[in-house]
Design an enzyme around this catalytic site. Sequence first.
Site, mmCIF file in Angstrom:
data_model
loop_
_atom_site.group_PDB
_atom_site.id
_atom_site.type_symbol
_atom_site.label_atom_id
_atom_site.label_comp_id
_atom_site.label_asym_id
_atom_site.label_seq_id
_atom_site.Cartn_x
_atom_site.Cartn_y
_atom_site.Cartn_z
ATOM 1 N N ASP A 1 -3.742 -39.178 27.493
ATOM 2 C CA ASP A 1 -3.257 -38.393 26.350
ATOM 3 C C ASP A 1 -1.819 -38.711 25.978
ATOM 4 O OD1 ASP A 1 -5.104 -35.356 27.256
ATOM 5 O OD2 ASP A 1 -5.729 -37.257 26.381
ATOM 6 N N LYS B 1 -2.452 -26.639 26.553
ATOM 7 C CA LYS B 1 -3.698 -26.488 25.782
ATOM 8 C C LYS B 1 -4.932 -26.698 26.653
ATOM 9 C CE LYS B 1 -5.318 -30.002 23.317
ATOM 10 N NZ LYS B 1 -6.675 -30.463 23.647
ATOM 11 N N ASN B 2 -4.952 -27.768 27.441
ATOM 12 C CA ASN B 2 -6.174 -28.097 28.176
ATOM 13 C C ASN B 2 -6.424 -27.185 29.373
ATOM 14 O OD1 ASN B 2 -6.729 -29.940 26.259
ATOM 15 N ND2 ASN B 2 -6.008 -31.712 27.431
ATOM 16 N N ASP C 1 -23.198 -35.890 30.212
ATOM 17 C CA ASP C 1 -24.266 -36.040 31.221
ATOM 18 C C ASP C 1 -23.828 -35.525 32.593
ATOM 19 O OD1 ASP C 1 -23.592 -39.244 32.546
ATOM 20 O OD2 ASP C 1 -22.429 -38.250 30.984
ATOM 21 N N ARG D 1 -3.937 -29.069 16.068
ATOM 22 C CA ARG D 1 -4.928 -28.629 17.047
ATOM 23 C C ARG D 1 -4.311 -28.462 18.431
ATOM 24 N NH1 ARG D 1 -9.993 -32.088 17.546
ATOM 25 N NH2 ARG D 1 -10.092 -30.567 19.244
ATOM 26 N N ILE E 1 -9.693 -45.050 30.228
ATOM 27 C CA ILE E 1 -10.521 -43.839 30.221
ATOM 28 C C ILE E 1 -11.468 -43.781 29.017
ATOM 29 C CG2 ILE E 1 -10.478 -41.304 30.309
ATOM 30 C CD1 ILE E 1 -8.998 -42.282 32.680
ATOM 31 N N ARG F 1 -17.929 -40.029 24.672
ATOM 32 C CA ARG F 1 -17.704 -38.702 25.293
ATOM 33 C C ARG F 1 -19.005 -37.957 25.600
ATOM 34 N NH1 ARG F 1 -12.531 -35.804 22.727
ATOM 35 N NH2 ARG F 1 -12.247 -35.236 24.908
ATOM 36 N N PRO F 2 -19.897 -38.538 26.409
ATOM 37 C CA PRO F 2 -21.145 -37.832 26.773
ATOM 38 C C PRO F 2 -20.839 -36.629 27.672
ATOM 39 C CG PRO F 2 -20.837 -39.783 28.140
ATOM 40 C CD PRO F 2 -19.728 -39.807 27.124
ATOM 41 N N CYS G 1 -11.919 -34.830 19.375
ATOM 42 C CA CYS G 1 -11.380 -36.082 18.828
ATOM 43 C C CYS G 1 -12.341 -37.231 19.075
ATOM 44 C CB CYS G 1 -10.028 -36.400 19.464
ATOM 45 S SG CYS G 1 -8.716 -35.283 18.943
ATOM 46 N N ARG H 1 -13.856 -29.734 21.522
ATOM 47 C CA ARG H 1 -14.529 -30.252 22.703
ATOM 48 C C ARG H 1 -14.768 -29.148 23.711
ATOM 49 N NH1 ARG H 1 -17.319 -34.253 23.677
ATOM 50 N NH2 ARG H 1 -17.510 -34.806 25.873
HETATM 51 C C1 EPZ Z 1 -10.335 -33.878 28.746
HETATM 52 O O1 EPZ Z 1 -11.412 -34.388 27.960
HETATM 53 C C2 EPZ Z 1 -9.222 -33.534 27.760
HETATM 54 N N1 EPZ Z 1 -9.720 -32.545 26.819
HETATM 55 C C3 EPZ Z 1 -8.793 -34.792 27.003
HETATM 56 O O2 EPZ Z 1 -7.660 -34.449 26.213
HETATM 57 C C4 EPZ Z 1 -8.344 -35.851 27.992
HETATM 58 O O3 EPZ Z 1 -8.114 -37.047 27.294
HETATM 59 C C5 EPZ Z 1 -9.451 -36.110 29.040
HETATM 60 O O4 EPZ Z 1 -9.847 -34.879 29.665
HETATM 61 C C6 EPZ Z 1 -8.986 -37.058 30.128
HETATM 62 O O5 EPZ Z 1 -7.839 -36.599 30.749
HETATM 63 C C7 EPZ Z 1 -9.696 -31.242 27.188
HETATM 64 O O6 EPZ Z 1 -9.278 -30.871 28.266
HETATM 65 C C8 EPZ Z 1 -10.216 -30.248 26.187
HETATM 66 P P1 EPZ Z 1 -13.304 -36.444 30.731
HETATM 67 P P2 EPZ Z 1 -12.868 -34.592 28.581
HETATM 68 O O7 EPZ Z 1 -14.578 -35.721 30.953
HETATM 69 O O8 EPZ Z 1 -13.134 -33.499 29.538
HETATM 70 C C9 EPZ Z 1 -16.570 -39.918 30.790
HETATM 71 C C10 EPZ Z 1 -6.360 -34.183 24.265
HETATM 72 O O9 EPZ Z 1 -5.775 -35.055 23.590
HETATM 73 N N2 EPZ Z 1 -17.582 -38.856 30.952
HETATM 74 O O10 EPZ Z 1 -12.270 -36.389 31.801
HETATM 75 O O11 EPZ Z 1 -13.795 -34.812 27.482
HETATM 76 C C11 EPZ Z 1 -15.909 -39.882 29.417
HETATM 77 O O12 EPZ Z 1 -16.674 -40.530 28.444
HETATM 78 C C12 EPZ Z 1 -7.788 -34.455 24.774
HETATM 79 O O13 EPZ Z 1 -5.841 -33.103 24.604
HETATM 80 C C13 EPZ Z 1 -18.912 -39.201 31.120
HETATM 81 O O14 EPZ Z 1 -19.260 -40.379 31.139
HETATM 82 O O15 EPZ Z 1 -12.649 -35.976 29.370
HETATM 83 C C14 EPZ Z 1 -14.575 -40.560 29.693
HETATM 84 O O16 EPZ Z 1 -14.732 -41.944 29.629
HETATM 85 C C15 EPZ Z 1 -8.381 -35.703 24.209
HETATM 86 N N3 EPZ Z 1 -19.815 -38.192 31.248
HETATM 87 C C16 EPZ Z 1 -14.276 -40.129 31.130
HETATM 88 O O17 EPZ Z 1 -15.507 -39.694 31.705
HETATM 89 C C17 EPZ Z 1 -19.452 -36.857 31.224
HETATM 90 O O18 EPZ Z 1 -20.309 -35.984 31.357
HETATM 91 C C18 EPZ Z 1 -13.254 -39.017 31.245
HETATM 92 O O19 EPZ Z 1 -13.644 -37.973 30.390
HETATM 93 C C19 EPZ Z 1 -18.094 -36.537 31.059
HETATM 94 C C20 EPZ Z 1 -17.167 -37.545 30.923
#
Ligand code: EPZ
Length: 440
Positions: A309, A22-23, A128, A401, A331, A125-126, A120, A96
């Site tokens: 995950d 999916k991702n 930035d 989903r 995370i 989940r910012p 979710c 997302r």
């Molecule tokens: C992806 O989410 C996946 N979603 C998530 O899977 C997965 O849990 C996550 O990566 C971590 O592996 C998709 O691929 C669609 P991140 P993402 O940016 O991209 C912080 C599932 O169950 N952060 O790697 O949103 C954030 O808050 C889903 O399939 C910032 O601070 O995750 C988190 O603490 C749920 N600023 C950390 O980084 C930003 O701009 C990692 O988030 C972006 C992220």
Amino acid sequence: MERYAIRGGNALEGDVVISGAKNAALGILAAAIMTDEEVVIENVPFVNDTRTLLKAIENIGATVRYIDRHKVAICGAGIKGDEGLAVDDEYIRKIRASYYLIGALLGKYKYANVALPGGCDIGARPIDLHIKGFETLGAEVDIASGGRVEAKATELKGAHIYLDTVSVGATINIMLAATLAEGKTTIENAAKEPHIVDVANFLNTMGANIKGAGTDVIRVRGVARLHGAEYSIIPDQIEAGTFMAMAVATRGNVLIRNVIPKHMEAISSKLVDMGARVIEYDDCIRVMADGALRATQVKTLPYPGFPTDMQAQMAAALCLTDGISMVTESIFENRFRYVSELTRMGARIQLKGNTAFITGMPKLTGASLVASDLRAGAALVIAALAAEGVSSIESINYVKRGYEDFDAKIRALGGDIIITDSDSELEAFKRGMSVVKQKA
Ligand code: EPZ
């Protein structure tokens, strides 16, 4: 309202075939609109999130041909990349990965106007880091009223971008925008998940020039344009891990087919720590467990660490072991919402900060449960299959989903699970109705 009804107690046995990731699919479907030529993508998981993104892509003018359940042909030629372009529909706000349309459209048209992503509720989940990346490439980014991101640029120039936090989404989004920028971009402290590599490989088959995906330094040399391609998506690491934890929790013997064992190492090693047997073959893994299992410690980390995950599914399996396990979530700050539901089944879990202390129990008992997000839902299904008695699980839209034909795959392994939206049918199931009568 649809819900799962599950009678626990059966040790799962047999084969299960894992669907596309999916991702990875979400990044690849968004990237597909970056060329005006046709792109054919295979092994697309038939889950709600990919269907939603395909609808959004059609809504902005791309053509999508649904060749079969797992194969689509996409052509972005019909997208009018001007300031009139706005990606917004009730669907896109739910997922997302809508944020990948920002990187794809900004890269191709130097303009993007996309509703802020949903997804979710597992933490703040910012985005930035995404925005900082786009701005470093030369874009102006504005979070407009009504929850929209507007990004525009006269041109994008390659740059050096250091990610303060390892982010899957920001790594992929910056890679998308940088692919059609002028010059070279370096993304440092990049995420290394298998889906990052899959998106980069897909872009390269369309003529991009990306090196180092899968390492923490990705180098993108911008190209003028991308061309059509054919591509097949990798298997889903998390779906495979979910079935591995399910086999262990139910003390079963399952052959998980269509996996890349290398991607499963962090999960396999934890299951072996618990006392399960994990046998790897070229493209499948056998998981077996029986009798008493040991407690262990799990800490979620970016790849190749233990995936966040899989945290909830692992916790569900650890409820039925000897000893006290510790599960630490590093995370996301709100990813223990399943704990109260497992406690209703008799689990003994104490939360302290971002760690769950799980005291293993000899058994869990069926209960009425509610899923709070995608992976929490999968964890409740695992617990219900391992429990004594009948459970019902509401809000299964979360599970749909990200898991394709979840209930059918479990039934093929001998799990006693149905989807029902009628109280009378649930009552009949509780009284022992067989599962042969099943909804399509
Ligand atoms: C992806 O989410 C996946 N979603 C998530 O899977 C997965 O849990 C996550 O990566 C971590 O592996 C998709 O691929 C669609 P991140 P993402 O940016 O991209 C912080 C599932 O169950 N952060 O790697 O949103 C954030 O808050 C889903 O399939 C910032 O601070 O995750 C988190 O603490 C749920 N600023 C950390 O980084 C930003 O701009 C990692 O988030 C972006 C992220």
